[in-house]
Design a protein around this motif. Sequence first.
Motif, PDB file in Angstrom:
ATOM      1  N   ASN A 193       0.882  -1.271  -0.019  1.00 15.61           N
ATOM      2  CA  ASN A 193       0.167   0.004   0.241  1.00 15.61           C
ATOM      3  C   ASN A 193       0.753   1.225   0.012  1.00 15.61           C
ATOM      4  O   ASN A 193       0.604   2.200   0.735  1.00 15.61           O
ATOM      5  CB  ASN A 193      -0.907  -0.083   1.256  1.00 15.61           C
ATOM      6  CG  ASN A 193      -2.272   0.750   0.778  1.00 15.61           C
ATOM      7  OD1 ASN A 193      -2.623   1.270  -0.310  1.00 15.61           O
ATOM      8  ND2 ASN A 193      -3.154   0.814   1.950  1.00 15.61           N
ATOM      9  N   ALA A 194       1.972   1.228  -0.608  1.00 15.86           N
ATOM     10  CA  ALA A 194       3.001   2.214  -0.977  1.00 15.86           C
ATOM     11  C   ALA A 194       2.440   3.509  -1.054  1.00 15.86           C
ATOM     12  O   ALA A 194       2.898   4.513  -0.575  1.00 15.86           O
ATOM     13  CB  ALA A 194       4.026   2.049  -1.979  1.00 15.86           C
ATOM     14  N   LEU A 195       1.334   3.913  -1.857  1.00 14.47           N
ATOM     15  CA  LEU A 195       0.806   5.079  -2.164  1.00 14.47           C
ATOM     16  C   LEU A 195       0.118   5.713  -0.877  1.00 14.47           C
ATOM     17  O   LEU A 195       0.244   6.730  -0.710  1.00 14.47           O
ATOM     18  CB  LEU A 195      -0.044   5.038  -3.523  1.00 14.47           C
ATOM     19  CG  LEU A 195       0.361   4.650  -4.902  1.00 14.47           C
ATOM     20  CD1 LEU A 195      -0.578   4.594  -5.958  1.00 14.47           C
ATOM     21  CD2 LEU A 195       1.423   5.910  -5.214  1.00 14.47           C
ATOM     22  N   LYS A 196      -0.605   5.138  -0.199  1.00 17.52           N
ATOM     23  CA  LYS A 196      -1.246   5.283   0.796  1.00 17.52           C
ATOM     24  C   LYS A 196      -0.234   5.876   2.015  1.00 17.52           C
ATOM     25  O   LYS A 196      -0.424   6.733   2.886  1.00 17.52           O
ATOM     26  CB  LYS A 196      -2.016   4.209   1.412  1.00 17.52           C
ATOM     27  CG  LYS A 196      -3.068   4.650   2.903  1.00 17.52           C
ATOM     28  CD  LYS A 196      -3.661   5.924   2.618  1.00 17.52           C
ATOM     29  CE  LYS A 196      -4.884   5.878   1.762  1.00 17.52           C
ATOM     30  NZ  LYS A 196      -5.879   6.967   1.627  1.00 17.52           N
ATOM     31  N   VAL A 197       1.091   5.074   2.072  1.00 17.61           N
ATOM     32  CA  VAL A 197       1.961   5.217   3.009  1.00 17.61           C
ATOM     33  C   VAL A 197       2.677   6.542   2.673  1.00 17.61           C
ATOM     34  O   VAL A 197       2.633   7.660   3.510  1.00 17.61           O
ATOM     35  CB  VAL A 197       3.091   4.143   2.893  1.00 17.61           C
ATOM     36  CG1 VAL A 197       4.454   4.653   3.558  1.00 17.61           C
ATOM     37  CG2 VAL A 197       2.503   2.840   3.408  1.00 17.61           C
ATOM     38  N   ILE A 198       2.808   6.985   1.487  1.00 19.49           N
ATOM     39  CA  ILE A 198       3.290   8.377   1.001  1.00 19.49           C
ATOM     40  C   ILE A 198       2.271   9.385   1.130  1.00 19.49           C
ATOM     41  O   ILE A 198       2.742  10.457   1.700  1.00 19.49           O
ATOM     42  CB  ILE A 198       3.729   8.419  -0.732  1.00 19.49           C
ATOM     43  CG1 ILE A 198       4.793   7.269  -0.780  1.00 19.49           C
ATOM     44  CG2 ILE A 198       3.968   9.729  -1.160  1.00 19.49           C
ATOM     45  CD1 ILE A 198       4.971   7.214  -2.273  1.00 19.49           C
ATOM     46  N   GLU A 199       0.996   9.215   1.166  1.00 20.92           N
ATOM     47  CA  GLU A 199      -0.142   9.939   1.354  1.00 20.92           C
ATOM     48  C   GLU A 199      -0.142  10.615   2.732  1.00 20.92           C
ATOM     49  O   GLU A 199      -0.107  11.629   3.149  1.00 20.92           O
ATOM     50  CB  GLU A 199      -1.402   9.672   0.687  1.00 20.92           C
ATOM     51  CG  GLU A 199      -2.526  10.696   1.013  1.00 20.92           C
ATOM     52  CD  GLU A 199      -3.965   9.998   0.568  1.00 20.92           C
ATOM     53  OE1 GLU A 199      -4.953  10.475   1.045  1.00 20.92           O
ATOM     54  OE2 GLU A 199      -3.873   9.223  -0.624  1.00 20.92           O
ATOM     55  N   ARG A 200      -0.044   9.382   3.672  1.00 19.78           N
ATOM     56  CA  ARG A 200      -0.284   9.620   5.034  1.00 19.78           C
ATOM     57  C   ARG A 200       1.294  10.498   5.666  1.00 19.78           C
ATOM     58  O   ARG A 200       1.244  11.000   6.507  1.00 19.78           O
ATOM     59  CB  ARG A 200      -0.370   8.293   5.825  1.00 19.78           C
ATOM     60  CG  ARG A 200      -1.798   7.851   5.586  1.00 19.78           C
ATOM     61  CD  ARG A 200      -2.129   6.581   6.024  1.00 19.78           C
ATOM     62  NE  ARG A 200      -1.957   6.365   7.435  1.00 19.78           N
ATOM     63  CZ  ARG A 200      -1.979   5.193   8.370  1.00 19.78           C
ATOM     64  NH1 ARG A 200      -1.755   3.923   7.673  1.00 19.78           N
ATOM     65  NH2 ARG A 200      -2.013   5.198   9.462  1.00 19.78           N
ATOM     66  N   ALA A 201       2.309   9.867   5.051  1.00 15.36           N
ATOM     67  CA  ALA A 201       3.521  10.514   5.759  1.00 15.36           C
ATOM     68  C   ALA A 201       3.667  11.781   4.937  1.00 15.36           C
ATOM     69  O   ALA A 201       3.925  12.741   5.845  1.00 15.36           O
ATOM     70  CB  ALA A 201       4.707   9.601   4.951  1.00 15.36           C
ATOM     71  N   ARG A 202       2.996  12.305   3.921  1.00 15.11           N
ATOM     72  CA  ARG A 202       3.085  13.544   3.505  1.00 15.11           C
ATOM     73  C   ARG A 202       2.274  14.322   4.437  1.00 15.11           C
ATOM     74  O   ARG A 202       2.629  15.601   4.888  1.00 15.11           O
ATOM     75  CB  ARG A 202       2.814  13.872   2.051  1.00 15.11           C
ATOM     76  CG  ARG A 202       2.413  15.140   1.635  1.00 15.11           C
ATOM     77  CD  ARG A 202       3.738  16.105   1.750  1.00 15.11           C
ATOM     78  NE  ARG A 202       4.837  15.583   0.873  1.00 15.11           N
ATOM     79  CZ  ARG A 202       6.021  15.816   1.243  1.00 15.11           C
ATOM     80  NH1 ARG A 202       6.523  16.080   2.447  1.00 15.11           N
ATOM     81  NH2 ARG A 202       7.064  15.016   0.243  1.00 15.11           N
ATOM     82  N   ASP A 203       1.060  14.041   4.810  1.00 17.23           N
ATOM     83  CA  ASP A 203       0.250  14.876   5.589  1.00 17.23           C
ATOM     84  C   ASP A 203       1.004  14.731   7.032  1.00 17.23           C
ATOM     85  O   ASP A 203       0.511  16.104   7.517  1.00 17.23           O
ATOM     86  CB  ASP A 203      -1.034  14.021   5.748  1.00 17.23           C
ATOM     87  CG  ASP A 203      -1.964  14.038   4.322  1.00 17.23           C
ATOM     88  OD1 ASP A 203      -1.587  14.860   3.734  1.00 17.23           O
ATOM     89  OD2 ASP A 203      -2.964  13.200   4.428  1.00 17.23           O
ATOM     90  N   ALA A 204       1.459  14.025   7.606  1.00 19.09           N
ATOM     91  CA  ALA A 204       1.908  14.154   8.494  1.00 19.09           C
ATOM     92  C   ALA A 204       3.248  15.077   8.813  1.00 19.09           C
ATOM     93  O   ALA A 204       3.534  15.468   9.659  1.00 19.09           O
ATOM     94  CB  ALA A 204       2.484  12.538   9.388  1.00 19.09           C
ATOM     95  N   LEU A 205       4.172  14.847   7.802  1.00 18.40           N
ATOM     96  CA  LEU A 205       5.370  15.569   7.887  1.00 18.40           C
ATOM     97  C   LEU A 205       5.480  16.959   7.249  1.00 18.40           C
ATOM     98  O   LEU A 205       6.466  17.807   7.495  1.00 18.40           O
ATOM     99  CB  LEU A 205       6.468  14.731   6.877  1.00 18.40           C
ATOM    100  CG  LEU A 205       6.677  13.413   7.669  1.00 18.40           C
ATOM    101  CD1 LEU A 205       7.713  12.573   6.868  1.00 18.40           C
ATOM    102  CD2 LEU A 205       7.498  13.457   9.174  1.00 18.40           C
ATOM    103  N   GLY A 206       4.596  17.351   6.545  1.00 21.77           N
ATOM    104  CA  GLY A 206       4.522  18.501   5.768  1.00 21.77           C
ATOM    105  C   GLY A 206       5.644  18.637   4.543  1.00 21.77           C
ATOM    106  O   GLY A 206       6.296  17.802   4.117  1.00 21.77           O
ATOM    107  N   ALA A 207       6.062  19.782   4.569  1.00 23.02           N
ATOM    108  CA  ALA A 207       7.039  20.023   3.632  1.00 23.02           C
ATOM    109  C   ALA A 207       8.500  20.125   3.716  1.00 23.02           C
ATOM    110  O   ALA A 207       9.310  20.331   3.135  1.00 23.02           O
ATOM    111  CB  ALA A 207       6.838  21.569   2.877  1.00 23.02           C
ATOM    112  N   HIS A 208       8.843  20.003   5.144  1.00 21.83           N
ATOM    113  CA  HIS A 208      10.204  20.032   5.563  1.00 21.83           C
ATOM    114  C   HIS A 208      11.001  18.669   5.297  1.00 21.83           C
ATOM    115  O   HIS A 208      12.265  18.526   5.542  1.00 21.83           O
ATOM    116  CB  HIS A 208      10.169  20.189   7.021  1.00 21.83           C
ATOM    117  CG  HIS A 208      10.223  19.215   8.074  1.00 21.83           C
ATOM    118  ND1 HIS A 208       8.816  18.752   8.228  1.00 21.83           N
ATOM    119  CD2 HIS A 208      11.136  18.578   8.684  1.00 21.83           C
ATOM    120  CE1 HIS A 208       8.930  17.586   9.111  1.00 21.83           C
ATOM    121  NE2 HIS A 208      10.072  17.548   9.568  1.00 21.83           N
TER     122      HIS A 208
END
Length: 204
Positions: A45-60
């Motif tokens: 479920n790599a795409l969901k991992v990326i999506e959730r990580a991006r939401d959690a981490l923001g742009a930094h």
Amino acid sequence: MNLTEPQHPLLAIVRGTDADAALKTVLTLADEDITAIEVSLTTANALKVIERARDALGAHVLLGAGTVITPDDAARAADAGAGFLVTPGLLDAPLPDLPVVMGAFTPTEIITARDRGARAVKLFPSSLSGPGYLRALRQPFPDVPFVPVGGIDLADARAYLAAGALAVGVGSPLIGDAADGGDLDALRLRARTWHCALTDEVTR
């Protein structure tokens, strides 16, 4: 943040069989100041991992998708929030407007990768060559940002950076079993060791 800036000497490669564990791995790496992270599309479920990580981490944090093989892979990764793409080999297809680290090994492939718009070249598999090969490539390609990937331990990583690599891509020697549901505390210790060692290398 720029993919080709030297303050990101370590590209952590997360590949696992457990999506929740893979997400926790990404967040743990970021918490330990590893700010360039690739989630392989072979991860559960790599795409969901990326999506959730991006939401959690923001742009930094530089968060990208790896093992991008097709234009559809690239488009779906971009939609999920990937900030860059990593391919295992040459990719000749329309891609999203994202930085691409394109896989290449020979001088001809390196020229082709640059002609196809690669922001950096993933020297893969680096286990077949070693730092001496990178040093030789830097003679005809002094302006190419190289990211060796494949079978790199900590000693190799420091040697590649000393030979002129922009960064090194590291999977299992850093991640261990964390992305499969393994020990996150052990991951933290490895992350601190790698981060300190490679940050020291690039500031010498």
